[in-house]
Write an enzyme that holds these catalytic residues in place. Structure first.
Site, PDB file in Angstrom:
ATOM      1  N   CYS A  11       0.900  -1.285   0.426  1.00 36.84           N
ATOM      2  CA  CYS A  11      -0.008  -0.145   0.398  1.00 36.84           C
ATOM      3  C   CYS A  11       1.023   1.244  -0.160  1.00 36.84           C
ATOM      4  CB  CYS A  11      -1.335  -0.085   1.227  1.00 36.84           C
ATOM      5  SG  CYS A  11      -0.467  -0.244   2.647  1.00 36.84           S
ATOM      6  N   ARG A  17      -3.346  -0.711   5.572  1.00 42.16           N
ATOM      7  CA  ARG A  17      -4.044  -1.084   4.591  1.00 42.16           C
ATOM      8  C   ARG A  17      -3.518  -2.661   4.432  1.00 42.16           C
ATOM      9  NH1 ARG A  17      -5.472   2.264  -0.429  1.00 42.16           N
ATOM     10  NH2 ARG A  17      -3.158   3.253   0.940  1.00 42.16           N
ATOM     11  N   ASP A 129      -7.796   3.731   1.099  1.00 48.24           N
ATOM     12  CA  ASP A 129      -6.873   4.548   1.793  1.00 48.24           C
ATOM     13  C   ASP A 129      -8.567   5.459   3.456  1.00 48.24           C
ATOM     14  OD1 ASP A 129      -5.323   5.675   3.510  1.00 48.24           O
ATOM     15  OD2 ASP A 129      -4.262   6.814   1.979  1.00 48.24           O
TER      16      ASP A 129
HETATM   17  P1  4NP Z   1      -1.807   3.223   4.266  1.00 50.09           P
HETATM   18  O1  4NP Z   1      -2.414   4.441   4.912  1.00 50.09           O
HETATM   19  O2  4NP Z   1      -1.277   3.435   2.853  1.00 50.09           O
HETATM   20  O3  4NP Z   1      -3.229   2.257   4.242  1.00 50.09           O
HETATM   21  O4  4NP Z   1      -0.711   2.586   5.182  1.00 50.09           O
HETATM   22  C1  4NP Z   1      -1.631   5.535   4.955  1.00 50.09           C
HETATM   23  C2  4NP Z   1      -0.581   5.665   5.532  1.00 50.09           C
HETATM   24  C3  4NP Z   1       0.053   7.020   5.931  1.00 50.09           C
HETATM   25  C4  4NP Z   1      -0.099   7.725   4.647  1.00 50.09           C
HETATM   26  C5  4NP Z   1      -0.984   7.585   3.516  1.00 50.09           C
HETATM   27  C6  4NP Z   1      -1.685   6.363   3.526  1.00 50.09           C
HETATM   28  N1  4NP Z   1       0.419   9.109   4.727  1.00 50.09           N
HETATM   29  O5  4NP Z   1       0.689   9.937   3.631  1.00 50.09           O
HETATM   30  O6  4NP Z   1       1.393   8.987   6.058  1.00 50.09           O
END
Ligand code: 4NP
Length: 161
Positions: A11, A17, A129
């Site tokens: 992800c 995710r 997300d």
């Molecule tokens: P993930 O969610 O891709 O599902 O782990 C996110 C976690 C952190 C960030 C973006 C999406 N971020 O911009 O820090």
């Protein structure tokens, strides 16, 4: 016995995710007695959270479903992953585009959307997300990754790798 199938869920941040998907996959594979047939890991296209445990909301959501994500630590996708894994399974279409764009020469891993690989795709197959969302978004993500994990078990039972 055949070599374990190596799956890397990818992800953006590797704190919401993909660790949830990693936990759900491990849980459903173990329940099906397939834990030795498959090696599961996860990574993020971004490295901002490298070394951190999953988001507390991801940990809490998984815990409600009997899965412990606390030992996991975030890491960024690296070029070695393209040879070390059989499949790079992406959470959304941006992750898929980024993973494809970074494909190094000699890459052997195949690249797909997670829900497409598991046969559980609905709509465009993306896992939204939840990072800027609420607890209900994390529950929705859990529903999607748990359905995907059950789909993975079906796929493997059919002998498809
Ligand atoms: P993930 O969610 O891709 O599902 O782990 C996110 C976690 C952190 C960030 C973006 C999406 N971020 O911009 O820090």
């Amino acid at each position: 016995m055949a070599e374990p199938l190596r799956l890397l869920v990818v992800c953006l941040g590797n704190i919401c995710r993909s660790p949830m998907a990693e936990g759900a996959l491990r849980h459903r594979l173990a329940e099906a007695g397939l834990e030795h047939a498959v090696h599961v890991d996860s990574a993020g296209t971004g490295g901002w959270h490298a070394g951190e445990p999953p988001d507390p909301r991801a940990i809490a959501t998984a815990a409600r479903h009997g899965v412990d994500l606390r030992p996991l630590r975030a890491r960024q996708l690296r070029r070695e992953d393209y040879a070390a894994f059989d499949w790079l399974l992406c959470a959304d279409l941006q992750n898929l585009a980024d993973v494809r764009a970074r494909r190094p020469p000699g890459a052997t891993a195949r690249i797909a959307l997670l829900t497409d690989w598991t046969g559980t795709m609905t709509g465009d197959g993306a896992i939204p997300d939840p990072y800027t969302g609420g607890d209900n978004h994390f529950e929705q993500v859990w529903a999607v990754v748990d359905a995907a994990a059950r789909g993975a078990v079906r796929r493997l039972r059919e002998g498809r790798r």
